[in-house]
Write a protein that holds these residues in place. Structure first.
Motif, mmCIF file in Angstrom:
data_model
loop_
_atom_site.group_PDB
_atom_site.id
_atom_site.type_symbol
_atom_site.label_atom_id
_atom_site.label_comp_id
_atom_site.label_asym_id
_atom_site.label_seq_id
_atom_site.Cartn_x
_atom_site.Cartn_y
_atom_site.Cartn_z
ATOM 1 N N ARG A 36 0.827 -1.217 0.000
ATOM 2 C CA ARG A 36 0.000 0.000 0.000
ATOM 3 C C ARG A 36 0.862 1.269 0.000
ATOM 4 O O ARG A 36 0.462 2.301 -0.523
ATOM 5 C CB ARG A 36 -0.898 0.030 1.229
ATOM 6 C CG ARG A 36 -1.816 -1.141 1.353
ATOM 7 C CD ARG A 36 -3.057 -0.958 0.473
ATOM 8 N NE ARG A 36 -3.693 -2.243 0.251
ATOM 9 C CZ ARG A 36 -3.677 -2.869 -0.934
ATOM 10 N NH1 ARG A 36 -3.117 -2.307 -1.975
ATOM 11 N NH2 ARG A 36 -4.249 -4.027 -1.071
ATOM 12 N N VAL A 127 -0.964 -2.125 -12.119
ATOM 13 C CA VAL A 127 -2.273 -1.663 -11.643
ATOM 14 C C VAL A 127 -3.113 -1.293 -12.864
ATOM 15 O O VAL A 127 -2.700 -0.487 -13.685
ATOM 16 C CB VAL A 127 -2.119 -0.443 -10.717
ATOM 17 C CG1 VAL A 127 -3.475 0.133 -10.345
ATOM 18 C CG2 VAL A 127 -1.337 -0.830 -9.471
ATOM 19 N N GLU A 155 -4.840 -4.981 -8.976
ATOM 20 C CA GLU A 155 -5.533 -3.827 -8.422
ATOM 21 C C GLU A 155 -6.074 -3.023 -9.603
ATOM 22 O O GLU A 155 -5.479 -3.052 -10.691
ATOM 23 C CB GLU A 155 -4.558 -2.935 -7.643
ATOM 24 C CG GLU A 155 -3.927 -3.585 -6.438
ATOM 25 C CD GLU A 155 -4.908 -3.779 -5.289
ATOM 26 O OE1 GLU A 155 -6.082 -3.394 -5.442
ATOM 27 O OE2 GLU A 155 -4.488 -4.322 -4.250
ATOM 28 N N LEU A 230 -5.791 4.110 -4.225
ATOM 29 C CA LEU A 230 -6.849 3.100 -4.329
ATOM 30 C C LEU A 230 -7.821 3.172 -3.159
ATOM 31 O O LEU A 230 -8.739 2.358 -3.072
ATOM 32 C CB LEU A 230 -6.223 1.706 -4.405
ATOM 33 C CG LEU A 230 -5.308 1.473 -5.609
ATOM 34 C CD1 LEU A 230 -4.643 0.121 -5.516
ATOM 35 C CD2 LEU A 230 -6.076 1.591 -6.917
ATOM 36 N N LYS A 232 -7.333 2.423 -0.089
ATOM 37 C CA LYS A 232 -7.307 1.176 0.677
ATOM 38 C C LYS A 232 -6.473 1.350 1.925
ATOM 39 O O LYS A 232 -5.522 2.102 1.901
ATOM 40 C CB LYS A 232 -6.730 0.054 -0.174
ATOM 41 C CG LYS A 232 -7.769 -0.483 -1.126
ATOM 42 C CD LYS A 232 -7.249 -1.704 -1.831
ATOM 43 C CE LYS A 232 -8.343 -2.340 -2.684
ATOM 44 N NZ LYS A 232 -7.828 -3.442 -3.469
#
Lengths: 232, 653
Positions: A36, A127, A155, A230, A232
């Protein structure tokens, strides 16, 4: 949990030699998922678009896939991808008139399974970025599940939602004015010249330019890692 | 890992972009495809630094696809612009030729899309393609020259600023005038004879009369001695100097530039200026500047021309002086003197010329037995001259305004007289190179030689029923400015007009709508938006497409805010910026844009011996193109501001 089980199943089938090499190579890339906190400069984004015979996920088929990669904030023309698919069950005349792909062209394309394998080779663990990404991802996902019983592990980010989020905040209701975030309108708004519209690679290149600009806007709002991008 | 070749469609697209500009336009599509397949597309935002002087070279050279990048050097910690790259320009190419560090810094000026081409790709090209090699060696040679030139200019400029007195007067508009420091003063009660003696002993042409604390009281000059002493009968030599001194003396602070001083001289028509500590007469004298100090080094000079115009005795002389002024204009433009300075000077010169033309005409008529009636009147300049923007001698636009006569008989004789005056003045102006107005908007036309009531009938009609044609015509009349005669009368008319507009505010909407008739050509450099009329095919109408949108906008806003001073477009924008804080930034931008356009048009007009109105975009240099493009954005912003302010979307045509 289900995800993990699925992956283990796929690995087992790979070990038994039941799946093509490309698929196995692709799946193994996700043993170590992207962190991340990866800075955006180090992320490889793959901006892609598909042309399909229609919008029915069950009946319609992918006719072409176009993609271009962005490494950090640079669109890398060398790192791009384009493939035509030879489809027996080609859709109605309307689709042909939109994207201009003739049956004749498609006959020179690859078989669906080979095309998708090549795409996965190209895609890697990048991604995925696409405009109204859900549909394109679902189309590719249908092929993968039909042929190999797997799904895309990448992702993904939708440029339409990203633009909406940057311009209006995450809770803006688009329901009544979806046109505002159509690719053409966004390109116009961000000063991107429209050309090669409605070909998969053309739209992918436009989407890439759009994404490049959105990223610049996002950077000012503090979006500098994959996790922040994202949400997240 | 990658098993496929790059996407044809995308490569094709990028190759097409690349192939639009040299040196790639000379290459085969196939070659361009190869290059395209090797490059990256980068997007950068305004202000980003791409590389810095002295940094290790990167692996890429860049081509601007959209936007602009400036290349600059730093001298003594100050940035000097060396080059501005826009669409199709390559930069960072020096890398190909073996240097190891960047010689300049590159910064993105406006958001830009760049193609980053690997240095290796270009190196290969240079080896395999002679045309590309030639392009690069040429470009490098040129840019090296360019850099050297820009730098030497910058250094020269710096040097001349540090050493006043070097270089030409005009080149150093910013030069501070060297004042006389050892000012000789005398007390007010000494005899005139004694003052004259001090002056001749010290070989000076003027002396400041000061109180004990050295506060200036007045000044005595050679002229005073000549006119007030020698030429006057009787014993005056023993009278105190305070009897003949000019008082008060005009005081200024130190540090005035040549430009300031020229302006001051032209405006005050004085020749001596006293410097005091705070610029008022309440502090001690610290210096003096005379006309001589300002003028000596320069033969052709506005103050000299001004004087010659005011002292002209014939139309021929007047015409010759205007020719000299034209030369001065050339010098100013060539030397990049600030445009506001130039336009102030030329407004003063043109006004003086008009005044002289009126004086000649009145004198001639008097000689012929036609007497000036005792009616307050005013000569008006209209249009660009009314806005103090007439640098080139374009068409005449003028009118006469006079006070309404009391009875019918004097009404008729007044009309007859002023019309005759209008005709004569207009003829003199023609002789001085001001062409007649093709639409006959001149004081020699009975329609535009009117008493106040006549003018107000016109304005009332234009304001009351603003039909498009009347509006277009009237824009020129709204820019009137008194040049001779009663300024009070012109002001009175202005106030009445403002009151009229106040009454029917709908007019402003139409007036604003009219200001939007010429939208800025935003696609200017992609496919030159040029005028369609045959004569000026391939040319761009800078007046209609760039200047009018701005001057029209400024006029509308000035009307709305009831600005009663007679201002030009630039001052109007600045004034409105003060009155409307939300508009301040944009109005300053607009003011600067307009100054740029005035300069561009003047440069062009001087070069072509024309009105300068039509410009071939191909002939613009890069800086001008860049500036023009920015300025179209400004015009767009000003127009949408008008659109919003007057809610013009609701008005149908």
């Amino acid at each position: 949990m289900i995800e993990l089980v699925r992956k283990i199943q796929v690995s087992m089938r790979c070990r038994k030699g039941l799946l093509p090499e490309s698929i196995c190579r692709y799946v193994s890339l996700f043993d170590h998922p992207l962190q991340r906190n990866t800075p955006l400069e180090e992320v490889r984004f793959v901006i892609f678009d598909t042309e399909t015979s229609g919008f029915d996920l069950v009946r319609d088929r992918i006719l072409s896939i176009g993609a271009v990669a962005m490494n950090g904030s640079k669109i890398d023309v060398a790192d791009s991808f384009e493939v035509l698919l030879r489809q027996e069950a080609i859709g109605g005349k309307e689709a042909v008139s939109v994207h201009g792909i003739l049956k004749r062209d498609l006959n020179q394309g690859l078989e669906e399974d080979e095309a998708v394998c090549r795409f996965l080779d190209y895609l890697g663990n990048g991604v995925i970025v696409a405009h109204h990404a859900d549909f394109d991802i679902a189309m590719v996902g249908r092929v993968l599940s039909r042929r190999y019983g797997i799904k895309l592990f990448n992702e993904a980010l939708d440029t339409a939602s990203f633009a909406k989020r940057l311009e209006k905040g995450p809770y803006y209701n688009l329901a009544h004015k979806s046109g505002e975030y159509r690719l053409d309108n966004l390109c116009e708004r961000y000063g991107i010249c429209l050309y090669d519209r409605h070909t998969a690679p053309g739209d992918a290149y436009l989407t890439a330019q759009l994404f490049q600009r959105l990223l610049a806007v996002g950077r000012k709002a503090g979006i500098d890692t994959l996790g922040k991008l994202l949400l997240k | 890992m990658q098993t496929t070749t790059p996407s044809n469609t995308i490569v094709e697209r990028v190759a097409a972009d690349l192939g639009k500009y040299p040196p790639f336009d000379r290459l085969s599509l196939d070659k361009n495809r190869k290059i395209a397949a090797s490059l990256a597309v980068e997007y950068h935002e305004e202000g980003e630094i791409l590389f810095k002087k002295g940094e290790q070279l990167g692996r890429f050279s860049y081509m601007v696809m959209k936007g602009a990048v400036r290349l600059f050097d730093s001298i003594d910690g100050e940035e000097v612009l060396v080059d501005l790259c826009d669409e199709g320009d390559l930069f960072g190419v020096r890398a190909i030729f073996g240097t190891s560090a960047y010689l300049l810094s590159a910064q993105v000026v406006e958001e830009s899309l760049l193609l980053a081409i690997p240095v290796e790709t270009i190196k290969e090209l240079v080896q395999s393609e002679p045309s590309v090699a030639a392009f690069f060696t040429g470009a490098i040679a040129r840019s090296v020259q360019h850099i050297e030139h820009s730098l030497s200019e910058a250094i020269d400029m710096r040097r001349s600023l540090m050493e006043p007195g070097s270089g030409s007067l005009l080149a150093n508009e910013a030069l501070v005038v060297d004042q006389v420091r050892n000012v000789i003063t005398c007390e007010p009660d000494i005899p005139i004879r004694e003052a004259a003696r001090i002056m001749s002993v010290n070989n000076i042409g003027s002396i400041i009369v000061a109180a004990e604390n050295r506060h200036p009281l007045g000044i005595i000059t050679d002229t005073d001695l000549r006119k007030k002493v020698v030429a006057v009968a009787g014993q005056v030599n023993e009278r105190p100097v305070s009897d003949i001194m000019t008082s008060p003396v005009y005081t200024i602070t130190a540090g005035k530039t040549v430009a300031d001083m020229m302006m001051l001289m032209v405006r005050t028509k004085l020749r001596h200026f006293c410097i005091t500590e705070d610029g008022t007469t309440d502090t001690p004298v610290i210096g003096i500047i005379s006309e001589h100090d300002i003028v000596t080094s320069e033969g052709i000079n506005p103050a000299v021309i001004m004087k010659a115009i005011m002292q002209s005795e014939s139309v021929e002389q007047l015409s010759q002086e205007r020719e000299k002024a034209e030369k001065l204009l050339r010098v100013y433009i060539a030397q990049d003197v600030a445009i506001h300075f130039i336009s102030n000077i030329f407004t003063e010169l043109n006004d003086a010329l008009i005044v002289k033309a009126i004086e000649f005409s009145v004198a001639d008529m008097k000689r012929e037995g036609i007497d000036l009636p005792e009616i307050e009147f005013c000569w008006l300049s209209l249009g660009s001259e009314g806005r103090k923007e007439q640098l080139l001698r374009t068409d005449q636009d003028n009118a006469i305004l006079y006070r309404d006569p009391e009875d019918e008989a004097s009404r008729e004789s007044a009309q007859r007289f002023f019309l005759e005056l209008g005709k004569r003045v207009s003829a003199i102006l023609v002789a001085c190179g001001f062409e007649p107005c093709p639409a006959e908007i001149m004081a020699s036309n009975p329609a535009w030689c009117q008493p106040l009531s006549g003018w107000m009938n016109y304005f009332r009609k234009w304001i009351g029923t603003p039909e498009p044609k009347a509006l277009m015509n009237s824009t020129i009349f709204f820019d009137f400015r008194p040049v001779y005669g009663s300024t009070a009368l012109a002001l009175e008319m202005k106030r009445q007009i403002n009151a009229e507009i106040e009454r029917g505010r709908g007019f402003l909407q139409f007036f604003a709508k009219n200001a939007l008739q010429n939208p800025p050509p935003l696609g200017f450099f992609r496919n030159f938006l040029v005028e369609k009329s045959r004569e000026h095919a391939h040319e761009f109408d800078i007046k209609a497409r760039a200047m009018m949108p701005l001057s029209d906008a400024a006029r509308v806003l000035a009307c709305e805010f009831g600005v009663t001073e007679f201002l030009g477009t630039v001052e109007r924008f600045r004034r409105i910026g003060q009155l409307l804080p939300s508009f301040q930034e944009l109005s300053e931008e607009a003011a600067q844009a307009y100054e740029f356009l005035m300069r561009l048009r003047t440069e062009h007009g001087l070069a072509e011996r024309s009105s300068g109105r039509y410009i071939d975009p191909e002939h613009l240099n890069k800086m001008q193109r860049q500036e023009l493009r920015d300025l179209f954005t400004t015009i767009g912003k000003v127009q949408s501001m008008l659109n919003l302010r007057y809610q013009l979307d609701y008005i149908r045509d």
